[in-house]
Design a protein around this motif. Sequence first.
Motif, PDB file in Angstrom:
ATOM      1  N   MET A  26       0.843  -1.185   0.000  1.00 28.03           N
ATOM      2  CA  MET A  26       0.000   0.000   0.000  1.00 28.03           C
ATOM      3  C   MET A  26       0.885   1.244   0.000  1.00 28.03           C
ATOM      4  SD  MET A  26      -3.105   0.978   2.623  1.00 28.03           S
ATOM      5  CE  MET A  26      -2.066   1.089   4.098  1.00 28.03           C
ATOM      6  N   THR A  27       0.528   2.211  -0.817  1.00 25.45           N
ATOM      7  CA  THR A  27       1.255   3.473  -0.879  1.00 25.45           C
ATOM      8  C   THR A  27       0.497   4.539  -0.096  1.00 25.45           C
ATOM      9  OG1 THR A  27       2.201   2.988  -3.051  1.00 25.45           O
ATOM     10  CG2 THR A  27       2.120   5.294  -2.393  1.00 25.45           C
ATOM     11  N   VAL A  28       1.201   5.169   0.847  1.00 22.96           N
ATOM     12  CA  VAL A  28       0.585   6.164   1.715  1.00 22.96           C
ATOM     13  C   VAL A  28       1.385   7.462   1.648  1.00 22.96           C
ATOM     14  CG1 VAL A  28      -0.192   6.725   4.049  1.00 22.96           C
ATOM     15  CG2 VAL A  28      -0.150   4.337   3.296  1.00 22.96           C
ATOM     16  N   VAL A  29       0.697   8.545   1.370  1.00 26.36           N
ATOM     17  CA  VAL A  29       1.312   9.868   1.408  1.00 26.36           C
ATOM     18  C   VAL A  29       0.987  10.506   2.751  1.00 26.36           C
ATOM     19  CG1 VAL A  29       1.355  12.185   0.413  1.00 26.36           C
ATOM     20  CG2 VAL A  29       1.183  10.186  -1.086  1.00 26.36           C
ATOM     21  N   VAL A  30       2.013  10.889   3.494  1.00 26.79           N
ATOM     22  CA  VAL A  30       1.827  11.546   4.789  1.00 26.79           C
ATOM     23  C   VAL A  30       2.270  12.991   4.656  1.00 26.79           C
ATOM     24  CG1 VAL A  30       2.427  11.564   7.243  1.00 26.79           C
ATOM     25  CG2 VAL A  30       2.234   9.380   6.023  1.00 26.79           C
ATOM     26  N   ALA A  31       1.339  13.923   4.791  1.00 25.25           N
ATOM     27  CA  ALA A  31       1.641  15.345   4.702  1.00 25.25           C
ATOM     28  C   ALA A  31       1.885  15.889   6.104  1.00 25.25           C
ATOM     29  CB  ALA A  31       0.490  16.091   4.034  1.00 25.25           C
ATOM     30  N   ARG A  75       6.765   5.877  10.409  1.00 24.57           N
ATOM     31  CA  ARG A  75       7.559   4.741  10.907  1.00 24.57           C
ATOM     32  C   ARG A  75       6.684   3.518  11.160  1.00 24.57           C
ATOM     33  NH1 ARG A  75      10.623   9.017  13.866  1.00 24.57           N
ATOM     34  NH2 ARG A  75      12.659   9.125  12.876  1.00 24.57           N
ATOM     35  N   GLU A  76       5.491   3.736  11.690  1.00 28.58           N
ATOM     36  CA  GLU A  76       4.587   2.612  11.933  1.00 28.58           C
ATOM     37  C   GLU A  76       4.174   1.963  10.611  1.00 28.58           C
ATOM     38  OE1 GLU A  76       3.504   1.160  14.688  1.00 28.58           O
ATOM     39  OE2 GLU A  76       4.676   2.467  16.002  1.00 28.58           O
ATOM     40  N   LEU A  77       3.902   2.778   9.612  1.00 28.70           N
ATOM     41  CA  LEU A  77       3.506   2.250   8.304  1.00 28.70           C
ATOM     42  C   LEU A  77       4.657   1.502   7.643  1.00 28.70           C
ATOM     43  CD1 LEU A  77       1.470   5.313   6.998  1.00 28.70           C
ATOM     44  CD2 LEU A  77       0.535   3.054   7.540  1.00 28.70           C
ATOM     45  N   LEU A  78       5.854   2.039   7.759  1.00 31.84           N
ATOM     46  CA  LEU A  78       7.029   1.362   7.202  1.00 31.84           C
ATOM     47  C   LEU A  78       7.253   0.020   7.868  1.00 31.84           C
ATOM     48  CD1 LEU A  78       9.401   4.444   6.930  1.00 31.84           C
ATOM     49  CD2 LEU A  78       8.574   3.086   5.001  1.00 31.84           C
ATOM     50  N   ALA A  79       7.048  -0.015   9.182  1.00 31.19           N
ATOM     51  CA  ALA A  79       7.208  -1.282   9.916  1.00 31.19           C
ATOM     52  C   ALA A  79       6.197  -2.315   9.453  1.00 31.19           C
ATOM     53  CB  ALA A  79       7.066  -1.036  11.419  1.00 31.19           C
ATOM     54  N   GLY A  80       5.068  -1.842   8.924  1.00 27.74           N
ATOM     55  CA  GLY A  80       4.047  -2.740   8.417  1.00 27.74           C
ATOM     56  C   GLY A  80       4.262  -3.119   6.963  1.00 27.74           C
ATOM     57  N   GLY A  81       5.373  -2.673   6.386  1.00 29.63           N
ATOM     58  CA  GLY A  81       5.706  -3.049   5.024  1.00 29.63           C
ATOM     59  C   GLY A  81       5.105  -2.176   3.947  1.00 29.63           C
ATOM     60  N   HIS A  82       4.611  -1.004   4.307  1.00 26.97           N
ATOM     61  CA  HIS A  82       3.977  -0.128   3.325  1.00 26.97           C
ATOM     62  C   HIS A  82       4.980   0.852   2.710  1.00 26.97           C
ATOM     63  CE1 HIS A  82       0.175  -1.723   4.646  1.00 26.97           C
ATOM     64  NE2 HIS A  82       0.437  -1.366   5.891  1.00 26.97           N
ATOM     65  N   HIS A  83       4.648   1.357   1.542  1.00 23.68           N
ATOM     66  CA  HIS A  83       5.456   2.379   0.878  1.00 23.68           C
ATOM     67  C   HIS A  83       4.971   3.746   1.351  1.00 23.68           C
ATOM     68  CE1 HIS A  83       6.277   4.854  -2.986  1.00 23.68           C
ATOM     69  NE2 HIS A  83       7.308   4.933  -2.165  1.00 23.68           N
ATOM     70  N   VAL A  84       5.863   4.524   1.936  1.00 19.71           N
ATOM     71  CA  VAL A  84       5.484   5.802   2.539  1.00 19.71           C
ATOM     72  C   VAL A  84       6.184   6.953   1.844  1.00 19.71           C
ATOM     73  CG1 VAL A  84       5.488   7.195   4.645  1.00 19.71           C
ATOM     74  CG2 VAL A  84       5.069   4.729   4.785  1.00 19.71           C
ATOM     75  N   ILE A  85       5.404   7.947   1.459  1.00 22.85           N
ATOM     76  CA  ILE A  85       5.923   9.204   0.925  1.00 22.85           C
ATOM     77  C   ILE A  85       5.650  10.274   1.981  1.00 22.85           C
ATOM     78  CG2 ILE A  85       5.732  10.926  -0.906  1.00 22.85           C
ATOM     79  CD1 ILE A  85       4.662   8.663  -2.711  1.00 22.85           C
ATOM     80  N   ASP A  96      -1.702   8.063  -7.430  1.00 23.98           N
ATOM     81  CA  ASP A  96      -1.378   6.645  -7.296  1.00 23.98           C
ATOM     82  C   ASP A  96      -1.396   6.169  -5.846  1.00 23.98           C
ATOM     83  OD1 ASP A  96      -0.955   6.365 -10.066  1.00 23.98           O
ATOM     84  OD2 ASP A  96       1.100   7.116  -9.868  1.00 23.98           O
ATOM     85  N   ALA A  97      -1.636   7.071  -4.914  1.00 22.06           N
ATOM     86  CA  ALA A  97      -1.642   6.704  -3.496  1.00 22.06           C
ATOM     87  C   ALA A  97      -2.932   5.986  -3.120  1.00 22.06           C
ATOM     88  CB  ALA A  97      -1.475   7.952  -2.626  1.00 22.06           C
ATOM     89  N   ASP A  98      -2.817   5.023  -2.226  1.00 26.75           N
ATOM     90  CA  ASP A  98      -3.995   4.336  -1.695  1.00 26.75           C
ATOM     91  C   ASP A  98      -4.629   5.144  -0.568  1.00 26.75           C
ATOM     92  OD1 ASP A  98      -3.824   1.640  -3.134  1.00 26.75           O
ATOM     93  OD2 ASP A  98      -1.826   1.798  -2.251  1.00 26.75           O
ATOM     94  N   VAL A  99      -3.776   5.828   0.192  1.00 25.91           N
ATOM     95  CA  VAL A  99      -4.246   6.628   1.332  1.00 25.91           C
ATOM     96  C   VAL A  99      -3.423   7.900   1.419  1.00 25.91           C
ATOM     97  CG1 VAL A  99      -4.634   6.687   3.837  1.00 25.91           C
ATOM     98  CG2 VAL A  99      -4.814   4.513   2.606  1.00 25.91           C
ATOM     99  N   VAL A 100      -4.081   8.995   1.768  1.00 26.52           N
ATOM    100  CA  VAL A 100      -3.387  10.239   2.107  1.00 26.52           C
ATOM    101  C   VAL A 100      -3.695  10.561   3.564  1.00 26.52           C
ATOM    102  CG1 VAL A 100      -3.363  12.752   1.777  1.00 26.52           C
ATOM    103  CG2 VAL A 100      -3.265  11.231  -0.200  1.00 26.52           C
TER     104      VAL A 100
END
Length: 219
Positions: A1-6, A17-27, A64-68
């Motif tokens: 899952m790709t997540v954009v964090v503003a 960091r929590e999302l990365l630990a879960g194996g997600h792609h973080v911007i 292309d993000a799944d979640v913002v």
Amino acid sequence: MTVVVAGAGVVGRSIARELLAGGHHVILVDKDASVFEADPVDGADLHTGDACELSFLSRLGVEDADVVVAATGDDKANLVVSLLATTEFAVSRVVARVNNPRNEWLFDERWGVDVAVSTPRLIVSMVEEAVSVGDAVRLMTLRRGGANLISVTLPEQTPLAGRPVNRVSFPRDAALVAILRGGRVIVPAPDVPFEPGDELLVVAPEEVETELSEVVLRG
């Protein structure tokens, strides 16, 4: 899952960091490049720019993000990011941080917000949960579904003790999603019996919260 964090403040970096630990792609994006230098988030794609600007979001490929996640410390910025993500880039899920509880009423589908997370409200909810037994404590508002995530703790003398899930009539439109018992998360299968002290997690609209408490207290 790709997540954009503003917003790469303490909250934004923690989420990343929590999302990365879960194996997600973080911007992870922020207007201030110095936040990345002081405390880099390894594994995230780091970008400096204003997430309230359409051109900057376009360059990031937000479509292309799944979640913002709008996690800045400015409610106005979080609303703008949410609205742009939904209306301009058709992002399917937008989560927004509410910094000032007085602004919480703004964070709904009109501004493209699916889930509004208010830190002050969560803290108050945790306090209420610690002292409230049998009362419905609202943990989170799910804007798109028009419902809330509610916690209800069964009292020691609950009439539900020993009764299985399928023998309890919850209010219409209220859904029991989990039972927390002694550090365990129990899936509420039809034959699972309730026990005193159980914490019930229920998704329900606001208008049935009082009725939900009555079920717990009176059966």
